[in-house]
Design a protein around this motif. Structure first.
Motif, PDB file in Angstrom:
ATOM      1  N   ILE A  30      39.388  49.196  46.398  1.00 31.05           N
ATOM      2  CA  ILE A  30      40.808  49.290  46.755  1.00 31.05           C
ATOM      3  C   ILE A  30      41.605  48.257  45.967  1.00 31.05           C
ATOM      4  O   ILE A  30      42.641  48.573  45.379  1.00 31.05           O
ATOM      5  N   SER A  31      41.124  47.028  45.939  1.00 33.74           N
ATOM      6  CA  SER A  31      41.830  45.938  45.237  1.00 33.74           C
ATOM      7  C   SER A  31      42.064  46.245  43.774  1.00 33.74           C
ATOM      8  O   SER A  31      43.108  45.897  43.215  1.00 33.74           O
ATOM      9  N   ARG A  32      41.099  46.873  43.128  1.00 33.27           N
ATOM     10  CA  ARG A  32      41.207  47.173  41.697  1.00 33.27           C
ATOM     11  C   ARG A  32      42.359  48.111  41.374  1.00 33.27           C
ATOM     12  O   ARG A  32      42.826  48.157  40.249  1.00 33.27           O
ATOM     13  N   ARG A  33      42.829  48.841  42.359  1.00 34.39           N
ATOM     14  CA  ARG A  33      43.892  49.834  42.132  1.00 34.39           C
ATOM     15  C   ARG A  33      45.297  49.241  42.243  1.00 34.39           C
ATOM     16  O   ARG A  33      46.269  49.950  42.062  1.00 34.39           O
ATOM     17  N   PHE A  34      45.379  47.960  42.561  1.00 36.03           N
ATOM     18  CA  PHE A  34      46.678  47.323  42.772  1.00 36.03           C
ATOM     19  C   PHE A  34      46.834  46.109  41.873  1.00 36.03           C
ATOM     20  O   PHE A  34      45.852  45.449  41.543  1.00 36.03           O
ATOM     21  N   LYS A  35      48.066  45.830  41.520  1.00 36.08           N
ATOM     22  CA  LYS A  35      48.373  44.664  40.700  1.00 36.08           C
ATOM     23  C   LYS A  35      48.749  43.491  41.587  1.00 36.08           C
ATOM     24  O   LYS A  35      49.855  42.959  41.511  1.00 36.08           O
ATOM     25  N   MET A  36      47.840  43.123  42.463  1.00 37.16           N
ATOM     26  CA  MET A  36      48.027  41.945  43.309  1.00 37.16           C
ATOM     27  C   MET A  36      46.654  41.360  43.581  1.00 37.16           C
ATOM     28  O   MET A  36      45.635  41.999  43.325  1.00 37.16           O
ATOM     29  N   SER A  37      46.641  40.180  44.106  1.00 40.96           N
ATOM     30  CA  SER A  37      45.375  39.474  44.308  1.00 40.96           C
ATOM     31  C   SER A  37      44.522  40.163  45.379  1.00 40.96           C
ATOM     32  O   SER A  37      45.035  40.821  46.288  1.00 40.96           O
ATOM     33  N   ALA A  38      43.225  39.953  45.265  1.00 41.87           N
ATOM     34  CA  ALA A  38      42.293  40.486  46.266  1.00 41.87           C
ATOM     35  C   ALA A  38      42.597  39.936  47.661  1.00 41.87           C
ATOM     36  O   ALA A  38      42.552  40.692  48.646  1.00 41.87           O
ATOM     37  N   PRO A  39      42.934  38.633  47.795  1.00 40.21           N
ATOM     38  CA  PRO A  39      43.284  38.139  49.134  1.00 40.21           C
ATOM     39  C   PRO A  39      44.526  38.830  49.726  1.00 40.21           C
ATOM     40  O   PRO A  39      44.587  39.063  50.938  1.00 40.21           O
ATOM     41  N   ALA A  40      45.480  39.170  48.879  1.00 38.11           N
ATOM     42  CA  ALA A  40      46.675  39.873  49.372  1.00 38.11           C
ATOM     43  C   ALA A  40      46.291  41.259  49.888  1.00 38.11           C
ATOM     44  O   ALA A  40      46.753  41.691  50.957  1.00 38.11           O
ATOM     45  N   ILE A  41      45.439  41.950  49.139  1.00 34.15           N
ATOM     46  CA  ILE A  41      44.972  43.277  49.586  1.00 34.15           C
ATOM     47  C   ILE A  41      44.161  43.130  50.864  1.00 34.15           C
ATOM     48  O   ILE A  41      44.288  43.941  51.789  1.00 34.15           O
ATOM     49  N   SER A  42      43.338  42.092  50.944  1.00 34.26           N
ATOM     50  CA  SER A  42      42.557  41.840  52.160  1.00 34.26           C
ATOM     51  C   SER A  42      43.459  41.685  53.376  1.00 34.26           C
ATOM     52  O   SER A  42      43.141  42.171  54.460  1.00 34.26           O
ATOM     53  N   GLN A  43      44.563  41.024  53.200  1.00 29.39           N
ATOM     54  CA  GLN A  43      45.515  40.841  54.296  1.00 29.39           C
ATOM     55  C   GLN A  43      46.091  42.195  54.729  1.00 29.39           C
ATOM     56  O   GLN A  43      46.218  42.469  55.926  1.00 29.39           O
ATOM     57  N   HIS A  44      46.435  43.041  53.762  1.00 33.51           N
ATOM     58  CA  HIS A  44      46.932  44.388  54.088  1.00 33.51           C
ATOM     59  C   HIS A  44      45.856  45.192  54.819  1.00 33.51           C
ATOM     60  O   HIS A  44      46.152  45.889  55.802  1.00 33.51           O
TER      61      HIS A  44
END
Length: 109
Positions: A30-44
């Motif tokens: 999932i994280s690889r598909r977004f231009k934001m940090s892995a911790p930010a995606i983890s929070q989402h």
């Protein structure tokens, strides 16, 4: 936070679309598909999990996310309830308009 609150965010809606389209995905996928940090995606992902929109299972070191049927069903039930209420209102409006049309046609005779 409830499901609708969780889905108020564009990124979280996109995560849900991604998981719905592709099935089970790891947090890394999932994280690889977004231009934001892995911790930010983890929070989402945490918010979506707490809102019961997504569910997570652990597979060794991976966290695998999928749609949570119960959370999705809850939203679907709410939408159906709102749709039914609007249909009732529209049915009443239609009856009123038909009544007005009949009264007008009687008045013209």
């Amino acid at each position: 936070m409830n499901a609708f609150g969780a889905l108020a965010d564009d990124t979280r809606r996109e995560i849900v679309r991604l998981v719905a389209k592709n099935g089970n995905l790891s947090s890394t996928e999932i994280s690889r598909r977004f231009k934001m940090s892995a911790p930010a995606i983890s929070q989402h992902l945490k918010i979506l999990k707490e809102a019961q929109v997504l569910q997570m299972r652990k597979d060794a070191q991976k966290r695998i996310y999928s749609l949570n049927d119960s959370g999705m069903n809850e939203m679907e039930d709410w939408l159906k309830e709102i749709r039914d209420l609007w249909n009732q209102r529209l049915d009443k409006l239609e009856k009123y308009l038909l009544k007005m049309k009949k009264e007008r046609s009687r008045g013209k005779k």
